[in-house]
Design a protein around this motif. Sequence first.
Motif, short mmCIF file in Angstrom:
data_model
loop_
_atom_site.label_atom_id
_atom_site.label_comp_id
_atom_site.label_asym_id
_atom_site.label_seq_id
_atom_site.Cartn_x
_atom_site.Cartn_y
_atom_site.Cartn_z
N LYS A 111 0.86 -1.19 0.00
CA LYS A 111 0.00 0.00 0.00
C LYS A 111 0.90 1.24 0.00
O LYS A 111 1.76 1.40 0.87
N CYS A 112 0.70 2.11 -1.00
CA CYS A 112 1.54 3.30 -1.09
C CYS A 112 1.32 4.20 0.13
O CYS A 112 0.18 4.47 0.51
N PRO A 113 2.43 4.70 0.74
CA PRO A 113 2.27 5.55 1.93
C PRO A 113 1.69 6.93 1.61
O PRO A 113 1.27 7.65 2.53
N ASN A 116 -2.45 10.51 -1.38
CA ASN A 116 -2.95 11.09 -2.63
C ASN A 116 -2.53 10.30 -3.87
O ASN A 116 -2.87 10.68 -4.98
N CYS A 117 -1.78 9.23 -3.66
CA CYS A 117 -1.35 8.40 -4.80
C CYS A 117 -2.58 7.84 -5.50
O CYS A 117 -3.56 7.48 -4.85
N ILE A 118 -2.51 7.74 -6.83
CA ILE A 118 -3.67 7.25 -7.59
C ILE A 118 -4.10 5.86 -7.12
O ILE A 118 -5.28 5.49 -7.18
N ARG A 137 10.13 1.63 -4.54
CA ARG A 137 9.60 2.91 -5.02
C ARG A 137 8.29 2.72 -5.77
O ARG A 137 8.16 1.82 -6.60
N CYS A 138 7.31 3.59 -5.48
CA CYS A 138 6.03 3.55 -6.18
C CYS A 138 6.22 4.02 -7.61
O CYS A 138 6.81 5.07 -7.85
N GLN A 139 5.70 3.26 -8.56
CA GLN A 139 5.84 3.61 -9.98
C GLN A 139 4.96 4.78 -10.37
O GLN A 139 5.17 5.38 -11.41
ZN ZN Z 1 2.27 5.97 -4.83
#
Ligand code: ZN
Length: 155
Positions: A111-113, A116-118, A137-139
């Motif tokens: 889960k992206c921290p 606001n990440c899509i 790293r989130c792409q």
């Molecule tokens: Zn993200």
Amino acid sequence: MVKTISDGIVISPIKNGTVIDHITPGEGLTVLRILGIRDGTNVTVIVASNVPSSRGGRKDMVKIENRELLKDEVDKIALVAPDATISIIRNFKVSVKKTVEVPKQITGVIKCPNPNCITNTKEPVQSKFVVHPRGFRCQYCDSLISSEMDIGDYI
Ligand SMILES: [Zn+2]
Ligand SMILES: Nc1ncnc2c1ncn2[C@@H]1O[C@H](COP(=O)(O)OP(=O)(O)OP(=O)(O)O)[C@@H](O)[C@H]1O
Ligand SMILES: [Mg+2]
């Protein structure tokens, strides 16, 4: 009852199941969470935490009766315990033993921290993380889950 000694810890052997050994110290309970084993789950589990390892240092160890793991589960365990070994026990003997491998790209697991990440919105976009020299790293938004953070908090 015959006992087995595993790095100095005396326990009952299991007839069939899975041993996850050489888990990063402190991550044994995270491994149980990844496998969906919690209070009230009707499975026999032995957890050893922060015990001396034959390879030096300390480790956690998890033994689960009557369960073999799916590839997805093994890949998640690799994220929190990259040195883990997985042994499938059949009729009291190690039948298959393998090491885990951290996938280069991890989809739909972390889960992206960044709130606001899509991948954290209503959009139907699965999270995608790639291995980075300092963590994952989130792409989509480039958020870094660094090695100093506890990746288990995001699984
Ligand atoms: Zn993200
Ligand atoms: N019947 C059993 N019940 C419970 N645990 C078992 C059983 N048989 C093996 N194990 C455990 O499975 C793991 C893998 O077994 P193996 O014989 O390869 O251990 P090892 O020689 O200590 O290897 P390593 O170098 O990876 O520590 C060990 O943690 C061992 O204690
Ligand atoms: Mg050993």
